[in-house]
Design a protein around this motif. Structure first.
Motif, PDB file in Angstrom:
ATOM      1  N   GLY A 139     -17.410   9.121 -14.397  1.00 18.53           N
ATOM      2  CA  GLY A 139     -17.391   7.671 -14.446  1.00 18.53           C
ATOM      3  C   GLY A 139     -16.048   7.093 -14.029  1.00 18.53           C
ATOM      4  N   THR A 140     -14.961   7.771 -14.401  1.00 19.92           N
ATOM      5  CA  THR A 140     -13.633   7.316 -13.996  1.00 19.92           C
ATOM      6  C   THR A 140     -13.474   7.383 -12.485  1.00 19.92           C
ATOM      7  N   VAL A 141     -13.905   8.497 -11.907  1.00 12.95           N
ATOM      8  CA  VAL A 141     -13.790   8.652 -10.457  1.00 12.95           C
ATOM      9  C   VAL A 141     -14.639   7.596  -9.741  1.00 12.95           C
ATOM     10  N   ASP A 142     -15.845   7.367 -10.233  1.00 13.82           N
ATOM     11  CA  ASP A 142     -16.712   6.346  -9.633  1.00 13.82           C
ATOM     12  C   ASP A 142     -16.069   4.963  -9.710  1.00 13.82           C
ATOM     13  N   ALA A 143     -15.467   4.658 -10.847  1.00 13.26           N
ATOM     14  CA  ALA A 143     -14.840   3.347 -11.019  1.00 13.26           C
ATOM     15  C   ALA A 143     -13.682   3.161 -10.045  1.00 13.26           C
ATOM     16  N   LEU A 144     -12.851   4.180  -9.899  1.00 15.35           N
ATOM     17  CA  LEU A 144     -11.708   4.084  -8.991  1.00 15.35           C
ATOM     18  C   LEU A 144     -12.170   4.010  -7.536  1.00 15.35           C
ATOM     19  N   ALA A 145     -13.223   4.744  -7.210  1.00 17.53           N
ATOM     20  CA  ALA A 145     -13.773   4.676  -5.857  1.00 17.53           C
ATOM     21  C   ALA A 145     -14.321   3.281  -5.572  1.00 17.53           C
ATOM     22  N   ASN A 194      -0.647   4.271  -6.213  1.00 20.55           N
ATOM     23  CA  ASN A 194       0.302   5.040  -7.020  1.00 20.55           C
ATOM     24  C   ASN A 194      -0.318   5.463  -8.350  1.00 20.55           C
ATOM     25  N   GLU A 195      -1.117   4.599  -8.940  1.00 20.02           N
ATOM     26  CA  GLU A 195      -1.761   4.948 -10.205  1.00 20.02           C
ATOM     27  C   GLU A 195      -2.752   6.096 -10.027  1.00 20.02           C
ATOM     28  N   VAL A 196      -3.507   6.052  -8.927  1.00 21.96           N
ATOM     29  CA  VAL A 196      -4.499   7.103  -8.679  1.00 21.96           C
ATOM     30  C   VAL A 196      -3.814   8.434  -8.388  1.00 21.96           C
ATOM     31  N   THR A 197      -2.777   8.417  -7.552  1.00 18.46           N
ATOM     32  CA  THR A 197      -2.092   9.675  -7.228  1.00 18.46           C
ATOM     33  C   THR A 197      -1.367  10.231  -8.447  1.00 18.46           C
ATOM     34  N   HIS A 198      -0.867   9.350  -9.310  1.00 16.86           N
ATOM     35  CA  HIS A 198      -0.234   9.818 -10.555  1.00 16.86           C
ATOM     36  C   HIS A 198      -1.265  10.498 -11.444  1.00 16.86           C
ATOM     37  N   LEU A 199      -2.439   9.908 -11.551  1.00 15.34           N
ATOM     38  CA  LEU A 199      -3.509  10.525 -12.348  1.00 15.34           C
ATOM     39  C   LEU A 199      -3.902  11.877 -11.773  1.00 15.34           C
ATOM     40  N   LEU A 200      -3.952  11.973 -10.446  1.00 10.53           N
ATOM     41  CA  LEU A 200      -4.371  13.225  -9.809  1.00 10.53           C
ATOM     42  C   LEU A 200      -3.435  14.378 -10.151  1.00 10.53           C
ATOM     43  N   LEU A 239     -11.692  13.305  -7.386  1.00 13.92           N
ATOM     44  CA  LEU A 239     -10.566  12.382  -7.517  1.00 13.92           C
ATOM     45  C   LEU A 239      -9.581  12.581  -6.368  1.00 13.92           C
ATOM     46  N   ALA A 240      -9.397  13.827  -5.924  1.00 19.28           N
ATOM     47  CA  ALA A 240      -8.500  14.083  -4.794  1.00 19.28           C
ATOM     48  C   ALA A 240      -9.006  13.396  -3.531  1.00 19.28           C
ATOM     49  N   GLU A 241     -10.322  13.346  -3.355  1.00 21.65           N
ATOM     50  CA  GLU A 241     -10.875  12.633  -2.196  1.00 21.65           C
ATOM     51  C   GLU A 241     -10.600  11.137  -2.294  1.00 21.65           C
ATOM     52  N   VAL A 242     -10.782  10.572  -3.481  1.00 22.16           N
ATOM     53  CA  VAL A 242     -10.483   9.151  -3.670  1.00 22.16           C
ATOM     54  C   VAL A 242      -8.993   8.901  -3.436  1.00 22.16           C
ATOM     55  N   ALA A 243      -8.148   9.797  -3.939  1.00 15.99           N
ATOM     56  CA  ALA A 243      -6.710   9.642  -3.744  1.00 15.99           C
ATOM     57  C   ALA A 243      -6.348   9.733  -2.266  1.00 15.99           C
ATOM     58  N   SER A 244      -6.947  10.674  -1.541  1.00 14.05           N
ATOM     59  CA  SER A 244      -6.681  10.805  -0.119  1.00 14.05           C
ATOM     60  C   SER A 244      -7.043   9.526   0.620  1.00 14.05           C
ATOM     61  N   GLU A 245      -8.201   8.974   0.265  1.00 15.81           N
ATOM     62  CA  GLU A 245      -8.621   7.739   0.932  1.00 15.81           C
ATOM     63  C   GLU A 245      -7.721   6.567   0.547  1.00 15.81           C
ATOM     64  N   PHE A 246      -7.298   6.511  -0.707  1.00 18.12           N
ATOM     65  CA  PHE A 246      -6.396   5.442  -1.140  1.00 18.12           C
ATOM     66  C   PHE A 246      -5.065   5.536  -0.397  1.00 18.12           C
ATOM     67  N   VAL A 247      -4.513   6.751  -0.289  1.00 17.31           N
ATOM     68  CA  VAL A 247      -3.243   6.944   0.403  1.00 17.31           C
ATOM     69  C   VAL A 247      -3.407   6.608   1.888  1.00 17.31           C
ATOM     70  N   GLN A 248      -4.509   7.037   2.467  1.00 12.27           N
ATOM     71  CA  GLN A 248      -4.802   6.713   3.861  1.00 12.27           C
ATOM     72  C   GLN A 248      -4.886   5.197   4.072  1.00 12.27           C
ATOM     73  N   PHE A 249      -5.560   4.512   3.139  1.00 16.27           N
ATOM     74  CA  PHE A 249      -5.706   3.070   3.250  1.00 16.27           C
ATOM     75  C   PHE A 249      -4.344   2.384   3.114  1.00 16.27           C
ATOM     76  N   GLY A 250      -3.503   2.879   2.203  1.00 16.18           N
ATOM     77  CA  GLY A 250      -2.151   2.342   2.107  1.00 16.18           C
ATOM     78  C   GLY A 250      -1.395   2.505   3.411  1.00 16.18           C
ATOM     79  N   GLY A 251      -1.542   3.660   4.055  1.00 15.09           N
ATOM     80  CA  GLY A 251      -0.904   3.884   5.345  1.00 15.09           C
ATOM     81  C   GLY A 251      -1.422   2.935   6.409  1.00 15.09           C
ATOM     82  N   TRP A 252      -2.732   2.702   6.395  1.00 17.63           N
ATOM     83  CA  TRP A 252      -3.332   1.770   7.353  1.00 17.63           C
ATOM     84  C   TRP A 252      -2.793   0.353   7.153  1.00 17.63           C
TER      85      TRP A 252
END
Length: 287
Positions: free
Chosen positions: A52-58, A85-91, A102-115
């Motif tokens: 549920g946590t992963v779904d919420a963050l996604a 930063n919060e997601v990568t800290h949790l990871l 969660l690593a997939e969500v973090a990868s996408e979040f980091v990618q989106f930050g880069g974009w």
């Protein structure tokens, strides 16, 4: 709320969505009471991370990506980087069967930050995040995410006016193991544009031919959820960029015009379309 003393309410977020015509994306960035409690528990005890946590963050990430389609990137960047930063800290401390998700969500979040940083021409910071996103994607074997992060590095090279970099990074994205056919199609076309502008016209033409062979396969599948914009109409824009690089100006104009017209209403005025509108103007002027 601006001073951080009160959480924004769903009612306020909904009113702002109506005002800004963001289609519910702002409200989507807010966790409901249950999800907020669930995420708080996971942060306190990462070893008990649940689905549920992963779904919420996604879901929050998906809402931020939709915001990027309607508002300028500088409006979205601060909150994006905070959430990232919060997601990568949790990871870092996460354990258990949901850790890879969660690593997939973090990868996408980091990618989106880069974009987002790339759109604002903070190129060095963007490249750093995109490299991290590739590593996270590789860690869990997600070729779709890795290919998209490499694609954004190609975008940065194009904005910098480095056609060899364009060819390099889009080629790397196109041949990433696990990339979706729609990704490979678009990446090949953009790599061809870089090759053509670098004087490698024959190689560019061969790459366009290879890309065209993927058209049917790409159209038969829905685009990946992490690159939801990769419809056949969107790849008309990439075909336009390839033709522009090849100095086929009329074809470039026709493809870009058709691609822009074929975008869904919510994407038609997205800030990232400005690059394609500029490319169309250059094609028209060069005819």
């Amino acid at each position: 709320m601006l001073s951080g003393k009160q959480q924004p309410s769903p009612k306020l977020a909904g009113s702002l969505d109506d005002l800004l015509k963001t289609g519910g994306a702002l409200a989507g960035t807010l966790l409901d009471t249950d999800d907020r409690s669930r995420v708080t528990r996971s942060v306190a005890n990462p070893s008990r991370l649940d689905a549920g946590t992963v779904d919420a963050l996604a879901g929050v990430l998906a809402a931020y990506r939709r915001l990027d389609d309607t508002v300028k990137p500088q409006s979205v960047l601060p909150a994006t980087l905070t959430q990232m930063n919060e997601v990568t800290h949790l990871l870092k401390a996460a354990r258990g069967p949901q850790r890879d998700r969660l690593a997939e969500v973090a990868s996408e979040f980091v990618q989106f930050g880069g974009w987002m940083l790339a759109q604002l021409r903070q190129d060095a910071k963007a490249v750093h995040l995109l490299n991290d996103a590739v590593e996270l994607a590789d860690e869990v074997g997600n070729g779709t995410l890795a290919a998209q992060a490499l694609n954004f590095k190609g975008y940065i090279a194009r904005r910098q006016g480095r056609p060899r970099g364009v060819a390099r990074w889009y080629s790397a994205a196109a041949y990433t193991l696990g990339a979706h056919p729609a990704q490979r199609l678009g990446d090949m076309l953009q790599a061809a544009a870089g090759m053509a502008e670098s004087g490698e016209r024959d190689d560019a033409l061969r790459l366009v031919e290879n890309a065209e062979r993927l058209t049917a396969a790409a159209a038969e599948l829905p685009p990946p959820e992490t690159a939801y914009w990769l419809t056949p109409e969107f790849n008309r824009l990439n075909m336009g960029l390839a033709n522009l690089g090849l100095a086929r100006y009329t074809d470039a104009m026709d493809h870009i015009t058709a691609g822009l017209a074929g975008l869904p209403d919510e994407l038609r005025d997205a800030p990232w379309t400005w690059e394609h509108r500029d490319a169309r103007q250059r094609a028209v002027a060069a005819r």
